[in-house]
Motif scaffolding. Structure first.
Motif, short mmCIF file in Angstrom:
data_model
loop_
_atom_site.label_atom_id
_atom_site.label_comp_id
_atom_site.label_asym_id
_atom_site.label_seq_id
_atom_site.Cartn_x
_atom_site.Cartn_y
_atom_site.Cartn_z
N ASP A 62 0.86 -1.17 0.00
CA ASP A 62 0.00 0.00 0.00
C ASP A 62 0.90 1.23 0.00
O ASP A 62 1.48 1.59 1.03
CB ASP A 62 -0.90 -0.02 1.25
CG ASP A 62 -1.80 1.20 1.34
OD1 ASP A 62 -1.74 2.08 0.46
OD2 ASP A 62 -2.58 1.28 2.32
N ASP A 64 0.25 4.22 -0.07
CA ASP A 64 -0.24 5.32 0.77
C ASP A 64 0.08 5.10 2.25
O ASP A 64 -0.07 6.00 3.07
CB ASP A 64 -1.76 5.48 0.62
CG ASP A 64 -2.15 5.97 -0.76
OD1 ASP A 64 -1.38 6.75 -1.36
OD2 ASP A 64 -3.22 5.55 -1.25
N ASN A 65 0.53 3.88 2.56
CA ASN A 65 0.84 3.55 3.96
C ASN A 65 1.94 2.49 3.98
O ASN A 65 1.74 1.38 4.46
CB ASN A 65 -0.41 3.05 4.68
CG ASN A 65 -0.19 2.83 6.16
OD1 ASN A 65 0.76 3.36 6.75
ND2 ASN A 65 -1.04 2.02 6.78
N TRP A 69 1.87 -0.90 6.22
CA TRP A 69 1.69 -2.17 5.51
C TRP A 69 2.78 -3.16 5.90
O TRP A 69 2.51 -4.32 6.20
CB TRP A 69 1.69 -1.94 4.00
CG TRP A 69 1.37 -3.18 3.20
CD1 TRP A 69 0.13 -3.61 2.82
CD2 TRP A 69 2.30 -4.15 2.71
NE1 TRP A 69 0.23 -4.79 2.11
CE2 TRP A 69 1.55 -5.15 2.03
CE3 TRP A 69 3.68 -4.28 2.75
CZ2 TRP A 69 2.14 -6.25 1.41
CZ3 TRP A 69 4.28 -5.38 2.15
CH2 TRP A 69 3.51 -6.35 1.49
#
Length: 212
Positions: A62, A64-65, A69
């Motif tokens: 991910d 965005d993270n 993750w």
């Protein structure tokens, strides 16, 4: 997507994949001991998450993270390991010896992989770094281990914090099993990697790699 990823992310990802290989060996032992692997796997993965699909990191993470993750995958892998370990030892304490053999063998295999691809590490610091290319100790920002002595013949480090106890206690398995088995792995790994050095744990908890 690869623009978001650095060497440290691939490094952590590869450590998780190795840990899952170790998990596979322990599941094989459980099968040999007569456990219903499919039902247990479904239950364990239902509680703690499944193994990573055989895909590149870029297709899984991910972006965005990234940190979250990776940390989630580490915790998932460790919870599954604790669950399988607990099942085997609860069923028969003699299974601990069989687990030890798996860790010894996996330490030897990992060391042979390194020696086949690179020059044999000739300093304690290089051996220490090789260990950390395999073992999971939380995220780098946790700074679990602190080196206290380092020269051409020896490296000593201490553990600042324990990032494992909450995970293992959550599953209901003694974290001491984790540390004892991992120390078995490290000992066999160091001996196979360069037999001129040995791994020792002092009574104070200080861990040492030193020239024999």
């Amino acid at each position: 997507m690869s623009l978001f990823l650095g060497k440290i992310h691939y490094w952590l990802f590869n450590k998780i994949l190795w840990f899952e290989k170790l998990e596979d060996q322990i599941i094989t032992l459980a099968k040999e001991e007569g456990f219903n692997i499919e039902d247990l796997r479904k239950d364990i993965e239902g509680k703690y998450g499944g193994k990573l699909p055989k895909k590149p990191l870029e297709e899984l993470i991910d972006t965005d993270n990234i940190h979250g993750w990776l940390q989630s995958q580490i915790h998932s892998a460790e919870r599954r390991m604790a669950a399988w370990t607990k099942l085997l030892i609860d069923a028969d304490e003699k299974n601990y010896d069989k687990l030890e053999k798996i860790y010894v063998n996996q330490g030897i295999i990992a060391a042979k992989e390194i020696n086949a691809e690179d020059e044999v590490p000739e300093t304690p610091e290089k051996i220490f770094n090789c260990i950390n290319d395999y073992i999971l100790d939380g995220m780098p920002c946790d700074r679990v281990n602190e080196v206290v002595v380092k020269d051409e013949n020896i490296i000593e480090w201490k553990q600042r914090i324990c990032v494992h106890i909450d995970i293992w206690e959550e599953v209901g398995c003694k974290v001491e099993y984790f540390y004892d088995l991992r120390n078995t792995w490290i000992k066999s790994f160091v001996t196979e990697l360069n037999n001129n050095y040995e791994y020792i744990i002092e009574d104070t908890g200080i861990k040492t790699i030193k020239r024999r």
